[in-house]
Design a protein around this motif. Structure first.
Motif, mmCIF file in Angstrom:
data_model
loop_
_atom_site.group_PDB
_atom_site.id
_atom_site.type_symbol
_atom_site.label_atom_id
_atom_site.label_comp_id
_atom_site.label_asym_id
_atom_site.label_seq_id
_atom_site.Cartn_x
_atom_site.Cartn_y
_atom_site.Cartn_z
ATOM 1 N N ASN A 1 0.784 -1.229 0.000
ATOM 2 C CA ASN A 1 0.000 0.000 0.000
ATOM 3 C C ASN A 1 0.817 1.281 0.000
ATOM 4 O OD1 ASN A 1 -2.597 -1.061 -0.060
ATOM 5 N ND2 ASN A 1 -2.671 -1.375 2.148
ATOM 6 N N ASP A 2 1.921 1.296 0.748
ATOM 7 C CA ASP A 2 2.613 2.565 0.951
ATOM 8 C C ASP A 2 3.675 2.812 -0.121
ATOM 9 O OD1 ASP A 2 4.783 1.015 1.666
ATOM 10 O OD2 ASP A 2 4.626 1.411 3.810
ATOM 11 N N SER A 3 4.554 3.786 0.131
ATOM 12 C CA SER A 3 5.502 4.231 -0.892
ATOM 13 C C SER A 3 6.855 3.539 -0.823
ATOM 14 C CB SER A 3 5.727 5.749 -0.759
ATOM 15 O OG SER A 3 4.498 6.435 -0.757
ATOM 16 N N THR A 4 7.092 2.731 0.220
ATOM 17 C CA THR A 4 8.428 2.165 0.412
ATOM 18 C C THR A 4 8.458 0.655 0.641
ATOM 19 O OG1 THR A 4 8.256 2.719 2.775
ATOM 20 C CG2 THR A 4 9.427 4.287 1.362
ATOM 21 N N THR A 5 7.428 0.108 1.262
ATOM 22 C CA THR A 5 7.494 -1.267 1.765
ATOM 23 C C THR A 5 7.694 -2.315 0.686
ATOM 24 O OG1 THR A 5 6.138 -0.750 3.695
ATOM 25 C CG2 THR A 5 6.215 -3.049 3.020
ATOM 26 N N PHE A 6 8.610 -3.243 0.955
ATOM 27 C CA PHE A 6 8.720 -4.477 0.185
ATOM 28 C C PHE A 6 9.064 -5.596 1.164
ATOM 29 C CE2 PHE A 6 12.897 -2.527 0.143
ATOM 30 C CZ PHE A 6 13.796 -3.569 0.315
ATOM 31 N N ASN A 7 8.795 -6.832 0.773
ATOM 32 C CA ASN A 7 8.902 -7.980 1.669
ATOM 33 C C ASN A 7 10.058 -8.875 1.221
ATOM 34 O OD1 ASN A 7 8.192 -10.960 2.285
ATOM 35 N ND2 ASN A 7 6.927 -9.808 3.735
ATOM 36 N N LEU A 8 10.979 -9.166 2.123
ATOM 37 C CA LEU A 8 12.170 -9.938 1.763
ATOM 38 C C LEU A 8 11.842 -11.374 1.374
ATOM 39 C CD1 LEU A 8 14.753 -8.635 4.400
ATOM 40 C CD2 LEU A 8 14.502 -7.975 2.000
ATOM 41 N N ASP A 9 10.801 -11.954 1.971
ATOM 42 C CA ASP A 9 10.392 -13.302 1.563
ATOM 43 C C ASP A 9 9.846 -13.284 0.139
ATOM 44 O OD1 ASP A 9 11.116 -14.489 3.974
ATOM 45 O OD2 ASP A 9 9.165 -14.104 4.889
ATOM 46 N N GLU A 10 9.050 -12.246 -0.167
ATOM 47 C CA GLU A 10 8.553 -12.101 -1.537
ATOM 48 C C GLU A 10 9.714 -11.903 -2.508
ATOM 49 O OE1 GLU A 10 4.326 -9.883 -0.331
ATOM 50 O OE2 GLU A 10 5.954 -8.759 -1.271
ATOM 51 N N VAL A 11 10.683 -11.106 -2.094
ATOM 52 C CA VAL A 11 11.843 -10.846 -2.947
ATOM 53 C C VAL A 11 12.579 -12.141 -3.275
ATOM 54 C CG1 VAL A 11 14.137 -9.759 -3.021
ATOM 55 C CG2 VAL A 11 12.157 -8.451 -2.210
ATOM 56 N N SER A 12 12.723 -12.991 -2.282
ATOM 57 C CA SER A 12 13.410 -14.268 -2.492
ATOM 58 C C SER A 12 12.712 -15.102 -3.558
ATOM 59 C CB SER A 12 13.481 -15.037 -1.172
ATOM 60 O OG SER A 12 14.155 -16.264 -1.339
ATOM 61 N N ASP A 13 11.383 -15.130 -3.518
ATOM 62 C CA ASP A 13 10.620 -15.887 -4.519
ATOM 63 C C ASP A 13 10.647 -15.196 -5.886
ATOM 64 O OD1 ASP A 13 9.929 -17.810 -2.648
ATOM 65 O OD2 ASP A 13 8.052 -16.809 -2.094
ATOM 66 N N LEU A 14 10.476 -13.879 -5.885
ATOM 67 C CA LEU A 14 10.380 -13.138 -7.152
ATOM 68 C C LEU A 14 11.697 -13.125 -7.922
ATOM 69 C CD1 LEU A 14 8.222 -10.144 -5.859
ATOM 70 C CD2 LEU A 14 7.518 -11.809 -7.573
ATOM 71 N N LYS A 15 12.816 -13.188 -7.207
ATOM 72 C CA LYS A 15 14.114 -13.208 -7.895
ATOM 73 C C LYS A 15 14.211 -14.364 -8.883
ATOM 74 C CE LYS A 15 17.066 -13.067 -4.446
ATOM 75 N NZ LYS A 15 18.377 -13.013 -3.757
ATOM 76 N N GLN A 16 13.605 -15.494 -8.510
ATOM 77 C CA GLN A 16 13.650 -16.667 -9.379
ATOM 78 C C GLN A 16 12.809 -16.487 -10.640
ATOM 79 O OE1 GLN A 16 15.930 -18.675 -8.132
ATOM 80 N NE2 GLN A 16 15.908 -17.311 -6.355
ATOM 81 N N GLN A 17 11.904 -15.497 -10.620
ATOM 82 C CA GLN A 17 11.006 -15.287 -11.759
ATOM 83 C C GLN A 17 11.472 -14.174 -12.699
ATOM 84 O OE1 GLN A 17 6.832 -15.003 -10.450
ATOM 85 N NE2 GLN A 17 7.481 -15.779 -8.457
ATOM 86 N N VAL A 18 12.546 -13.473 -12.313
ATOM 87 C CA VAL A 18 13.072 -12.405 -13.151
ATOM 88 C C VAL A 18 13.813 -13.012 -14.340
ATOM 89 C CG1 VAL A 18 14.650 -10.436 -13.282
ATOM 90 C CG2 VAL A 18 13.291 -10.811 -11.196
ATOM 91 N N GLU A 19 13.473 -12.579 -15.539
ATOM 92 C CA GLU A 19 14.140 -13.062 -16.746
ATOM 93 C C GLU A 19 15.163 -12.033 -17.224
ATOM 94 O OE1 GLU A 19 11.644 -14.492 -19.893
ATOM 95 O OE2 GLU A 19 9.987 -14.912 -18.496
#
Length: 305
Positions: A284-302
């Motif tokens: 929702n806000d202007s800064t927040t991101f989640n490190l667990d989400e980042v770990s999963d999303l890194k594998q999906q970056v092409e």
């Protein structure tokens, strides 16, 4: 040490609606929240969350400095902002509707600097930064801070021997390119403006890369281009449900500089930055991101080189 310079920071007031905002209609607010605003401060938050020490610099207004500082403290952002007496840090109003069809932002102009304010900041900056420090200059220029002042600051940092990253736009971006900083992040329209004679974006990047070591071109939800040492990387971001895209590009920059600080490869750095930005838009806000989400999303970056 890493530093960010946000000359015109803001307090983001997030306004949530249960329906899409419409003109000539009473739009009812369901909730209000506050976050830090300003591209450099967003970069500081990303670096701090990723474990990279940094200090946020810039100007804030004394009239609401307590409110600003409380948000900085809540976000874990170490700072050395210069306080301007009798002025207020600007507020940005970010309207977010229930359907998440995109955000609407209204922003105030911000503080106004005197010649003494600018000179004092430059003097303190020269005493603070050291050779090989990384410095991110990001966001708009406040009233009283001219392009000549920006040129003076960039040249000062380069003379000291800093890695200078700039997330700027318009004439400020053109100036950063002219001087030859170490990193820029234009969008696809801005990069075309930097070389109107060349229609091909890759060729433009190759020309710019002769002067600027790291260039990232933002393509929004379609990802980005990056060029470093003559190699062009096409980065495709993972698909996510967008809630608020405000600050996603700033998150990318902070994460990118974090990757460089940790001596990651360019591919690892791009993967990290893209995943952090993708996670950011899900919140929702202007800064927040989640490190667990980042770990999963890194594998999906092409990444295609």
């Amino acid at each position: 040490m890493n530093y960010t310079i946000t000359l015109n920071p803001a307090i983001d007031r997030l306004i949530f609606l249960d329906e899409k905002m419409e003109s000539r209609k009473t739009n009812r607010i369901t909730d209000v929240a506050y976050d830090i605003g300003g591209k450099g401060t967003h970069g500081s938050y990303a670096m701090s969350k990723l474990g990279v020490k940094n200090i946020a610099l810039g100007f804030i207004g004394g009239l609401n400095s307590d409110k600003f500082q409380r948000i900085l403290d809540a976000k874990g952002i170490t700072n050395g902002f210069t306080t301007l007496k009798g002025q207020a840090t600007r507020e940005c109003y970010v309207v977010i509707d229930h359907d998440s069809s995109g955000t609407t932002m209204l922003t105030e102009r911000g503080v106004k600097l005197s010649r003494n304010d600018v000179d004092t900041f430059m003097t303190n900056l020269q005493k603070t930064v050291k050779a090989k420090d990384r410095v991110l200059i990001a966001g708009s220029l406040p009233q009283g801070f001219s392009l000549e002042d920006l040129k003076r600051m960039i040249r000062l940092l380069k003379e000291i021997g800093c890695f200078v990253a700039c997330d700027l736009s318009g004439d400020a971006l053109k100036l950063a390119v002219e001087i030859g900083v170490d990193f820029i992040k234009p969008n696809e329209f801005e990069v075309k403006e930097l070389n109107r004679a060349e229609e091909n974006i890759v060729t433009t990047l190759q020309i710019l890369n002769q002067k600027i070591p790291y260039i990232v071109v933002s393509l929004g939800k379609d990802g980005s281009y990056c060029i470093h040492e003559g190699d062009v990387y096409r980065v495709k971001s993972p698909p996510v449900k967008e809630v608020n895209d405000t600050g996603a590009g700033d998150c990318f920059v902070g994460a990118f500089l974090s990757g460089l600080t940790k001596n990651y490869s360019i591919e690892e750095t791009l993967r990290l930055a893209s995943a952090c930005a993708a996670s950011k838009v899900m919140h929702n806000d202007s800064t927040t991101f989640n490190l667990d989400e980042v770990s999963d999303l890194k594998q999906q970056v092409e990444i295609i080189k």
